[in-house]
Design a protein around this motif. Structure first.
Motif, PDB file in Angstrom:
ATOM      1  N   VAL A 103      43.435 -42.848  18.674  1.00 53.48           N
ATOM      2  CA  VAL A 103      42.087 -43.191  19.143  1.00 53.48           C
ATOM      3  C   VAL A 103      41.141 -43.257  17.939  1.00 53.48           C
ATOM      4  O   VAL A 103      40.096 -42.605  17.896  1.00 53.48           O
ATOM      5  CB  VAL A 103      41.564 -42.182  20.194  1.00 53.48           C
ATOM      6  N   LEU A 104      41.529 -44.034  16.942  1.00 45.36           N
ATOM      7  CA  LEU A 104      40.714 -44.169  15.740  1.00 45.36           C
ATOM      8  C   LEU A 104      39.412 -44.877  16.070  1.00 45.36           C
ATOM      9  O   LEU A 104      39.381 -45.843  16.830  1.00 45.36           O
ATOM     10  CB  LEU A 104      41.479 -44.944  14.662  1.00 45.36           C
ATOM     11  N   SER A 105      38.324 -44.404  15.481  1.00 44.91           N
ATOM     12  CA  SER A 105      36.999 -44.903  15.844  1.00 44.91           C
ATOM     13  C   SER A 105      36.819 -46.376  15.504  1.00 44.91           C
ATOM     14  O   SER A 105      36.045 -47.070  16.158  1.00 44.91           O
ATOM     15  CB  SER A 105      35.922 -44.069  15.140  1.00 44.91           C
ATOM     16  N   SER A 143      46.082 -39.470  21.936  1.00 47.72           N
ATOM     17  CA  SER A 143      45.446 -38.184  21.623  1.00 47.72           C
ATOM     18  C   SER A 143      44.494 -38.398  20.457  1.00 47.72           C
ATOM     19  O   SER A 143      44.919 -38.816  19.378  1.00 47.72           O
ATOM     20  CB  SER A 143      46.492 -37.131  21.262  1.00 47.72           C
ATOM     21  N   SER A 144      43.217 -38.120  20.658  1.00 45.33           N
ATOM     22  CA  SER A 144      42.193 -38.396  19.656  1.00 45.33           C
ATOM     23  C   SER A 144      42.288 -37.444  18.478  1.00 45.33           C
ATOM     24  O   SER A 144      42.151 -36.228  18.625  1.00 45.33           O
ATOM     25  CB  SER A 144      40.798 -38.282  20.288  1.00 45.33           C
ATOM     26  N   VAL A 145      42.480 -37.992  17.284  1.00 41.65           N
ATOM     27  CA  VAL A 145      42.543 -37.151  16.086  1.00 41.65           C
ATOM     28  C   VAL A 145      41.152 -36.632  15.717  1.00 41.65           C
ATOM     29  O   VAL A 145      41.019 -35.563  15.110  1.00 41.65           O
ATOM     30  CB  VAL A 145      43.191 -37.921  14.911  1.00 41.65           C
ATOM     31  N   ARG A 146      40.112 -37.352  16.089  1.00 48.21           N
ATOM     32  CA  ARG A 146      38.750 -36.868  15.829  1.00 48.21           C
ATOM     33  C   ARG A 146      38.465 -35.615  16.669  1.00 48.21           C
ATOM     34  O   ARG A 146      37.872 -34.646  16.183  1.00 48.21           O
ATOM     35  CB  ARG A 146      37.730 -37.965  16.134  1.00 48.21           C
ATOM     36  N   THR A 147      38.905 -35.650  17.930  1.00 50.95           N
ATOM     37  CA  THR A 147      38.774 -34.465  18.779  1.00 50.95           C
ATOM     38  C   THR A 147      39.584 -33.311  18.204  1.00 50.95           C
ATOM     39  O   THR A 147      39.144 -32.154  18.219  1.00 50.95           O
ATOM     40  CB  THR A 147      39.247 -34.783  20.205  1.00 50.95           C
TER      41      THR A 147
END
Length: 343
Positions: free
Chosen positions: A279-281, A297-301
């Motif tokens: 989920v890259l921005s 799965s969001s790596v930022r989260t």
């Protein structure tokens, strides 16, 4: 407005105001709320240096990034993780210290950060299957949290990871349910723990479906568009080409799609593709309807969450290590379909 002026305005001592802003339990809830409201109203921000001197902390978290000839750590996934962690640090009054170092100097940097008291803790990036940094940081008594796990490690340590094994077993199972039997894996470097776990998930699904594990259908390398393209091109040129691919990165999957289309085939009809989506921005997997079927799965989260876990460990040093496993969301996109019938 400085602390003296804020205290005068509130009719309280500087000590009381400082303790209220720092959450000391002896300050009543009513007084703390009153001080916090005034600080917000007058746009008062405590001096980080002064707060550090008062608490004996650096109010900084270290990120040591090794520059390696074997693996490129500074990549798009890393950028989003750092952005998420930075949001948590800023919200809690911490700064980030980023050190880009040669592999050979990594241990020296950790020792220096500890001896200089430059940071209150560190995030460990890119853990390997057998990673010596866990023992090093434990012995240094430098608080740390790992983005991922270390398979060959018996020491207790704090980490946050995605359930990589389960995600890739589920992805491969889904392709078997669609009738595919020759399924290729385009993985990351399998010296890295996450990629090792993804391969074991893929292999578990093959075994469960009575399919022999074929090393010729598995690629381990940097997760780039070019490697995804080259791997898929070589496999699709074979007589017994795979009808489906499981990829460790959306970036690799873009290369696989390029190879499919270059051969005049249609992704989702002639060849199916499932990928992991961080989920890259700035690299989204389509809009409302995903382009790729994916484990998401969001790596930022993850960056936000792991920073919170580390700050909690610093605040409560006597509590046991936290170990957080994030489950992936499975989303069905346009890149998968029934296995093509062979005439």
């Amino acid at each position: 407005m400085n602390l003296k002026e804020l205290s005068k305005n509130l009719g309280l001592s500087q000590t009381t105001v400082s303790r209220a802003l720092n959450g000391y339990p002896e300050v009543s809830a009513a007084t703390r709320h009153r001080v916090e409201r005034a600080a917000k109203e007058f746009n008062y921000h405590p001096s980080t240096r002064a707060k550090g001197l008062a608490t004996g902390r650096a109010l900084a978290i270290g990120h040591v990034i090794p520059v390696s000839t074997k693996h490129e750590m500074v990549n798009p996934v890393f950028g989003d993780f750092i952005a998420g962690a930075g949001e948590t640090y800023a919200r809690n009054g911490f700064e980030m210290i980023l050190s880009i170092v040669d592999d050979l100097n990594e241990e020296q940097i950790y020792r220096s950060l500890k001896s200089r008291r430059a940071v209150d803790g560190v995030i460990v990036h890119g853990p390997r299957i057998d990673d010596p940094r866990i023992a090093l940081l434990t012995n240094l008594e430098l608080p740390f949290a790992v983005h991922g796990q270390v398979t060959h490690c018996d020491l207790p340590y704090t980490f946050l990871d995605v359930n990589n094994h389960e995600a890739f077993e589920q992805a491969t199972d889904y392709l078997f349910d669609l009738g595919h039997r020759r399924i290729a894996l385009v993985n990351g470097l399998e010296t890295m723990d996450f990629a090792h776990r993804r391969r074991t998930g893929y292999e578990a699904s093959l075994t469960a479906h009575g399919i022999a594990i074929d090393a010729a259908l598995m690629c381990s390398g940097e997760m780039t568009e070019v490697i995804g393209y080259e791997t898929a091109s070589n496999l699709l040129a074979q007589d017994d080409a795979p009808s489906a691919f499981v990829c460790s990165s959306l970036i690799s999957a873009l290369g696989v799609r390029r190879a499919i289309e270059e051969r005049g085939l249609v992704m989702g009809k002639d060849v199916s593709v499932i990928t992991h989506d961080d989920v890259l921005s700035y690299l989204q997997n389509g809009g409302e309807t995903p382009i790729f079927t994916a484990t998401r799965s969001s790596v930022r989260t993850a960056g936000r969450r792991l920073a919170e876990v580390l700050l909690h460990a610093i605040e409560h040093p006597n509590k046991p290590p936290q170990q957080v496993i994030l489950e992936c969301e499975f989303v069905v996109g346009q890149s998968t379909g029934p296995a093509p019938r062979k005439d």
